[in-house]
Enzyme design. Structure first.
Site, PDB file in Angstrom:
ATOM      1  N   ARG A  43      36.385  38.887  43.219  1.00 29.62           N
ATOM      2  CA  ARG A  43      37.376  38.413  42.227  1.00 29.62           C
ATOM      3  C   ARG A  43      38.506  37.992  42.766  1.00 29.62           C
ATOM      4  O   ARG A  43      39.280  38.504  43.445  1.00 29.62           O
ATOM      5  CB  ARG A  43      37.726  39.837  41.442  1.00 29.62           C
ATOM      6  CG  ARG A  43      38.648  39.581  40.318  1.00 29.62           C
ATOM      7  CD  ARG A  43      38.306  39.058  39.290  1.00 29.62           C
ATOM      8  NE  ARG A  43      39.458  38.689  38.230  1.00 29.62           N
ATOM      9  CZ  ARG A  43      39.890  39.433  37.124  1.00 29.62           C
ATOM     10  NH1 ARG A  43      39.095  40.731  36.985  1.00 29.62           N
ATOM     11  NH2 ARG A  43      40.768  39.041  36.419  1.00 29.62           N
TER      12      ARG A  43
ATOM     13  N   ARG B 266      35.596  34.699  36.165  1.00 31.16           N
ATOM     14  CA  ARG B 266      35.713  35.794  37.116  1.00 31.16           C
ATOM     15  C   ARG B 266      34.433  36.395  37.519  1.00 31.16           C
ATOM     16  O   ARG B 266      33.486  36.390  36.553  1.00 31.16           O
ATOM     17  CB  ARG B 266      36.822  37.178  36.432  1.00 31.16           C
ATOM     18  CG  ARG B 266      36.287  37.670  35.556  1.00 31.16           C
ATOM     19  CD  ARG B 266      37.335  37.964  34.657  1.00 31.16           C
ATOM     20  NE  ARG B 266      37.894  36.868  33.642  1.00 31.16           N
ATOM     21  CZ  ARG B 266      38.553  36.941  32.810  1.00 31.16           C
ATOM     22  NH1 ARG B 266      39.131  38.397  32.223  1.00 31.16           N
ATOM     23  NH2 ARG B 266      39.092  35.984  31.990  1.00 31.16           N
TER      24      ARG B 266
END
Length: 214
Positions: A194, A203
């Protein structure tokens, strides 16, 4: 009032020579099953709990009473899953205080907490990221996953051009406080690569606390 001779303390002589401690514990659980059945299997054997506390105090060494209480409460709640919460008090009658006193003690309340976690991904193999996160939650020693929803495809929010999300939610029980739980979720996100470059941006993995207790 369980008496234990153990080796906790800041000073070296306390850890070498040891001293007497007293432990008070209140265990919270549903006693209805044991009350109706009159069977030990539906309750917690307090004799075994006393032996566990005694052995833990003897086999471990902490500098601070706060650490003794915190770590032992955690171990009690992990070991005896019928117990939902515990009040634990560690008393030190011979603490190195060069003044008249009766007792030094630390008392804490610790419990399992219900939380709901949102899971999302819109990069790469979205389902693999979500199932990986779920497995990471399941293997965390202070988290129990109770339920998980099916995965849903949702449109992105925030005005950033990006792929649709795959989302879900999980119900968990945890011994972590909200800040500790958030930190654990961030560690799982980081392990999935991430990156926080664009607000509301794409993400690999997004884990959010929806609810924590009430």
């Amino acid at each position: 009032g369980l008496e234990v001779f153990a080796y906790h303390g800041v000073y070296e002589e306390e850890q070498k020579e040891g001293q007497i401690f007293y432990v008070n514990a209140v265990l919270y659980m549903d006693t209805c099953g044991a009350g109706v059945s009159d069977e030990l299997e539906y309750t917690v054997d307090y004799g075994k709990v006393c032996r566990f506390i005694h052995d833990w105090m003897r086999q471990n060494t902490c500098r601070l009473l706060e650490a003794v209480a915190e770590r032992m409460a955690n171990e009690l709640l992990l070991r005896y899953r019928m117990v939902s919460a515990v009040d634990l008090e560690i008393l030190k009658p011979h603490a190195p205080v060069r003044l008249p006193f009766q007792m030094i003690s630390v008392k804490i309340h610790r419990s399992w907490h219900q939380a709901f976690i949102a899971l999302g991904s819109n990069m790469g193999d979205r389902e693999a990221y979500l199932t990986g996160a779920l497995e990471a939650l399941k293997t965390h020693p202070q988290i129990t996953v109770k339920k998980c929803s099916r995965w849903l495809v949702t449109e992105p929010y925030g005005g950033v051009e990006q792929e649709d999300f795959l989302n879900g939610a999980a119900e968990i029980e945890t011994l972590l406080n909200p800040e500790q739980l958030l930190e654990a979720l961030h560690e799982i996100e980081n392990a999935a690569g991430r990156e926080r470059k664009v607000h509301w941006g794409p993400r690999t993995l997004d884990l959010d606390i929806l609810f924590y207790d009430r």
